[in-house]
Design an enzyme around this catalytic site. Structure first.
Site, short mmCIF file in Angstrom:
data_model
loop_
_atom_site.label_atom_id
_atom_site.label_comp_id
_atom_site.label_asym_id
_atom_site.label_seq_id
_atom_site.Cartn_x
_atom_site.Cartn_y
_atom_site.Cartn_z
N TRP A 33 -30.95 80.53 88.70
CA TRP A 33 -31.15 81.19 90.00
C TRP A 33 -30.22 80.63 91.06
O TRP A 33 -29.68 81.38 91.88
CB TRP A 33 -32.61 81.11 90.44
CG TRP A 33 -33.46 82.02 89.60
CD1 TRP A 33 -34.48 81.65 88.76
CD2 TRP A 33 -33.36 83.45 89.47
NE1 TRP A 33 -35.01 82.76 88.14
CE2 TRP A 33 -34.35 83.87 88.55
CE3 TRP A 33 -32.53 84.42 90.04
CZ2 TRP A 33 -34.52 85.21 88.19
CZ3 TRP A 33 -32.71 85.76 89.69
CH2 TRP A 33 -33.70 86.14 88.77
N ASP B 77 -34.90 78.08 97.90
CA ASP B 77 -35.43 79.23 97.16
C ASP B 77 -36.66 78.74 96.40
O ASP B 77 -36.56 78.22 95.30
CB ASP B 77 -34.37 79.76 96.18
CG ASP B 77 -34.93 80.85 95.25
OD1 ASP B 77 -36.12 81.22 95.41
OD2 ASP B 77 -34.17 81.32 94.39
N LYS C 287 -44.43 85.64 91.75
CA LYS C 287 -44.72 84.48 90.92
C LYS C 287 -46.09 83.91 91.29
O LYS C 287 -47.01 83.93 90.49
CB LYS C 287 -43.64 83.40 91.07
CG LYS C 287 -42.20 83.93 91.06
CD LYS C 287 -41.72 84.34 89.69
CE LYS C 287 -40.47 85.20 89.67
NZ LYS C 287 -39.25 84.60 90.17
C1 LIG Z 1 -37.77 85.21 90.21
C2 LIG Z 1 -36.81 84.40 90.98
C3 LIG Z 1 -35.76 84.98 91.71
C4 LIG Z 1 -35.48 86.46 91.73
O1 LIG Z 1 -36.49 87.13 92.38
P1 LIG Z 1 -36.39 88.72 92.64
O2 LIG Z 1 -37.62 88.96 93.42
O3 LIG Z 1 -36.38 89.38 91.30
O4 LIG Z 1 -35.16 88.97 93.39
C5 LIG Z 1 -34.93 84.14 92.43
N1 LIG Z 1 -35.12 82.81 92.44
C6 LIG Z 1 -36.11 82.22 91.73
C7 LIG Z 1 -36.26 80.74 91.77
C8 LIG Z 1 -36.99 82.99 90.99
O5 LIG Z 1 -37.97 82.41 90.29
#
Ligand SMILES: *Cc1c(COP(=O)(O)O)cnc(C)c1O
Length: 358
Positions: free
Chosen positions: A101, A170, A194
């Protein structure tokens, strides 16, 4: 019948929350329509929206000098929104590369600003995360971006870095798993699917002073300050996802807040890692200090048994244990809504599978 769901995302949601949503799905309160069929500017929805925001502020103890935004576009949209807003300050930004990511975040930001990748664990296949003590921050960078929990590799940086720079995180797959020192960050973002609720909603927690440094020349839809001024209603927000996130926040409070989930999540993760470490059949190759408490990756030493493992797991009521296609092996995502019992049952199944195939 509902089964133990280890999906990395969209992920498990508490059954108590789903039941409550079900009970008011056809008609919300006494408004004669469901929550998703009314105006986002109606008094009814505005109250739901504000309550959700206040509950999140409560749960995370978000200081008053931060705003909380309810946006769309997922964490992926933040990969470009962050550099669009702040990349113009000094024209460069520092990024930490610790997994899939953060790699994607770097690729997007590189189209918008000059990116310095100041620490990376890519050469060791992301089997650990660069220690914040070793990050060589550039004096001229506008911010430092990192991912505290790499969902795909199962690699975490557990302590917030102590750096004299705006830090952007993030936190998609780790937010609400334990208490968080919000004041260490200038901006925290997280896709909802999540640990927060259904997909379609992205939470942004942003220091108001930092927000005002944002580039004013970009379109409104990309500007944090514009979303903040309109209370996240610059355009129609994802009302149903927002409403459901509010239910999850209430549920977190009822369970005992983030202290409770910290204890539960550490217990779940340590049980699973301990089992894998003791076994001669399964293995985890992430540095112990960087092991994720939310996404536990593991391998079968004999990968020819992978598909049999997954098939039998599913037959026995354990869903979505397949690791990400780029990593292989297995991954058990054990977010808040997955109870300790689910992990204990998984360990029983893994023991049984080993005894039949070891
Ligand atoms: C799932 C995830 C993303 C991507 O998320 P989207 O909502 O699909 O854009 C980005 N960073 C992390 C750490 C993630 O777990």
């Amino acid at each position: 019948m509902r089964k133990w769901n280890f999906c990395a995302g969209p992920a498990i949601i508490s059954e108590a929350v789903l039941e409550e949503v079900k009970s008011e799905l056809l008609e919300f309160k006494q408004v004669g329509a469901s929550i998703m069929e009314i105006s986002h500017r109606s008094k009814t929805f505005m109250e739901v929206a504000e309550q959700a925001k206040n509950d999140l502020i409560d749960i995370l103890k978000i200081p008053k000098n931060y705003d909380v935004l309810f946006l769309q576009g997922g964490a992926t949209h933040q990969f470009s929104m962050v550099p669009y807003n702040f990349g113009h300050n000094n024209g460069q930004a520092d990024y930490i590369l610790s997994g899939t990511w953060s790699k994607k975040a770097i690729a997007e930001a590189s189209k918008i600003t000059k990116v310095n990748t100041i620490a990376s664990s890519e050469a060791k296949n992301f089997s650990y995360a660069p220690d914040p003590k070793d990050w060589r921050v550039n004096q001229n960078s506008a911010y430092v971006h990192y991912c505290p929990n790499e969902t795909i590799q199962g690699v975490a940086i557990h302590e917030p870095p102590d750096i004299n720079k705006p830090i952007i995180s993030d936190a998609s797959s780790v937010i609400l798993s334990e208490p968080l020192e919000v004041n260490k960050f200038s901006l925290i973002y997280a896709g909802a699917q999540k640990n927060i609720g259904p997909a379609g909603l992205t939470i942004v927690i942003i220091d108001r002073d930092f927000m005002e440094l944002g580039n004013q020349q970009i379109p409104n839809i990309l500007k944090y300050s514009e979303h903040s001024r309109s209370n996240s209603m610059l355009n129609t927000p994802p009302t149903f996802a927002w409403y459901m996130a509010g239910k999850v926040f209430k549920w977190i409070k009822q369970c005992g807040g983030l202290e409770y989930f910290r204890e539960q999540n550490h217990l779940k993760a340590s049980k699973l890692y301990e089992f894998v470490d003791k076994s001669s059949f399964y293995l985890n190759n992430i540095d112990i200090k960087n092991r994720s408490i939310m996404n536990v990756t593991f391998f079968l030493k004999n990968d020819e048994l992978d598909s049999a493992f997954l098939q039998e797991a599913e037959q026995n009521g354990f869903l979505n244990l397949k690791g990400h296609r780029s990593v292989g092996g297995m991954r058990a995502s054990i977010y808040n809504a997955l109870p300790l019992e689910g992990v204990e049952e998984l360990i029983k199944f893994m023991t049984y599978f080993e005894s039949n195939n070891g």
